[in-house]
Design a protein around this motif. Sequence first.
Motif, PDB file in Angstrom:
ATOM      1  N   VAL A 257       0.779  -0.889   0.005  1.00  0.00           N
ATOM      2  CA  VAL A 257       0.064   0.147   0.061  1.00  0.00           C
ATOM      3  C   VAL A 257       0.901   1.227   0.012  1.00  0.00           C
ATOM      4  N   GLN A 258       0.409   2.174  -0.807  1.00  0.00           N
ATOM      5  CA  GLN A 258       1.456   3.442  -0.846  1.00  0.00           C
ATOM      6  C   GLN A 258       0.545   4.620  -0.552  1.00  0.00           C
ATOM      7  N   VAL A 259       0.956   5.505   0.214  1.00  0.00           N
ATOM      8  CA  VAL A 259       0.084   6.659   0.388  1.00  0.00           C
ATOM      9  C   VAL A 259       1.082   7.893   0.029  1.00  0.00           C
ATOM     10  N   LEU A 260       0.496   8.792  -0.750  1.00  0.00           N
ATOM     11  CA  LEU A 260       1.263   9.990  -1.263  1.00  0.00           C
ATOM     12  C   LEU A 260       0.588  11.398  -0.796  1.00  0.00           C
ATOM     13  N   PRO A 261       1.067  12.218  -0.115  1.00  0.00           N
ATOM     14  CA  PRO A 261       0.598  13.559   0.036  1.00  0.00           C
ATOM     15  C   PRO A 261       0.750  14.094  -1.372  1.00  0.00           C
ATOM     16  N   VAL A 262      -0.089  14.836  -2.012  1.00  0.00           N
ATOM     17  CA  VAL A 262      -0.378  15.565  -3.012  1.00  0.00           C
ATOM     18  C   VAL A 262      -0.757  16.682  -3.175  1.00  0.00           C
ATOM     19  N   TRP A 263       0.022  17.866  -3.601  1.00  0.00           N
ATOM     20  CA  TRP A 263      -0.477  19.269  -3.854  1.00  0.00           C
ATOM     21  C   TRP A 263      -1.164  19.365  -5.348  1.00  0.00           C
ATOM     22  N   MET A 264      -2.348  19.655  -5.239  1.00  0.00           N
ATOM     23  CA  MET A 264      -3.080  19.790  -6.394  1.00  0.00           C
ATOM     24  C   MET A 264      -3.208  21.444  -6.742  1.00  0.00           C
ATOM     25  N   PRO A 265      -2.425  21.977  -8.046  1.00  0.00           N
ATOM     26  CA  PRO A 265      -2.241  23.038  -8.324  1.00  0.00           C
ATOM     27  C   PRO A 265      -3.844  23.831  -8.470  1.00  0.00           C
ATOM     28  N   ALA A 266      -4.082  25.049  -8.350  1.00  0.00           N
ATOM     29  CA  ALA A 266      -5.305  25.665  -8.884  1.00  0.00           C
ATOM     30  C   ALA A 266      -5.400  25.431 -10.405  1.00  0.00           C
TER      31      ALA A 266
END
Length: 387
Positions: A257-266
Amino acid sequence: MAGWDEGLREVVVTASAAASDSTRWRDVLVVLARRFGATAAALHTPGASSPERSLFAEVGLSNDSLATYAAHWASHDPWFASADARHITERTGLCFVGRELCDWAELDRLPFYNEFAEPAGVRGLTSLVLDDGVRPGASPLAILSLYRAPGLDEFSFADRDTLRSVHAPLQLALHAHWAFDRTRRDRLMAVDALAATPKPLYVLAADARVLHANPQGAALLSRHGWIETRGDRAVRLGGSGPQAFFAAVRCAAAGEVQVLPVWMPACAEAPACIAVARLVPLGEDNACRLAWPHARVLLMIDVADADRQQRHLSAIAERYRLTPAEARLLALLADGASPAEISAQLEVSLHTVRAHLRHLFDKTGARRQSDLVRLFLAGTEVARPWQ
C-alpha cells in the motif's frame, strides 16, 4: 479442420465470433441450417437456473416459437423426454436424429406435434448436446437443434455424424461465451460499486494505464493539473513528479500500500488544495481483477477540505518558524506561481518576494524553489489529518 468442407469451416469461424458477441449465435444457426439443408435451427439452455444463465437463439421458426416452447411445450417434448430418460442430455457431445428417440407414428399422435411442432414448421430433427451443464461455471445444459419442415426428408445418420464432428469448436465457443458473459457481469457490478463511492477512484494496470475511472475520478481527469495522462496512461498526479508516481504504482502492484501527499495546483475549475493519494494492491480474487483482468492497483484520492489544508500549512509554519507572509509564499510556490506572479498577486514588490524567499531558504535548508515545493508536499506529519 482437415477433411471439413467449406460449410463446416464457416460454422467454426462464425462460432468464434459468437464467443464474444452473443448476437452472432443466430449467424451460427444460419450457417448450420444452410450447410445441413435445415429449414430452421435453435440453440437453447433448457432448465437454466436464472435468466443470466439462459441462451436462446433461433432462425426459421415462427414468431415466438422458442418462447412458447420454453413456457409450455418443453415439458411435453417427446424428443427431449426420451433423450433425458436415456441420459443422453447428460453426455456432452452426443448427437441424435429425431427417429432415434420417437418414431413417426407416435409423433403424429401427440399434441406436441399437432399443436406446436407442425404449425411451427418442425418435423425432421437432429440435435447435438453442446454441453451437459455438469461443470460448475462452464456452461448450463445447452442443446443445438436443426429442423426440417413437414414433407422434407428426415436427417440422415450421416448428417448426425457430421454435426457431431463440429462439437468441439462449438463447445469451445460456448464456454468462451459464458466466460465473457461472467466478465461483463463482474465488470458491471464493479462499475456500480465504484460509482457508489463518493471519492475519485481509478483502476490501474501495473504500467499505470487507467482501465476505469468512477464518475468522480473522470471529473478530475478533465481538470488541468490534477491527473496528467498520455494516451490511456497516467503519468503525473498533481504536483508530484512522474518518477515518484510510477514508483508508487510499481510498489502497489507488487503488494505494498502506498500513501502519497499531493499538492493539487489551482485551475479554472477549482482552487489549489492538498490531497492524499492511496494506491491499494488488488488481490487476485478482487472484483476489479475479475472485471478488468489487467487491473493491479486501485488509486483513491482524498481531497482535504479548507480546514485540513490550513492545519497542514500551520504545521509546516510551526516547524520551520515561518512568518504568515513566508507561509503564504510557500503555498503559492507549491501552487506553481513564479516570484513575479506572486508579487502581482500579493501586490508587493518583487524585491520583497525575493527577501521572503531567501528567508525560506535559510529556515528550511532548501537550495532551490523545487526543494521548497517538495518540502511543502512532505510537510510534518502531512498525512495525519486523513488517518
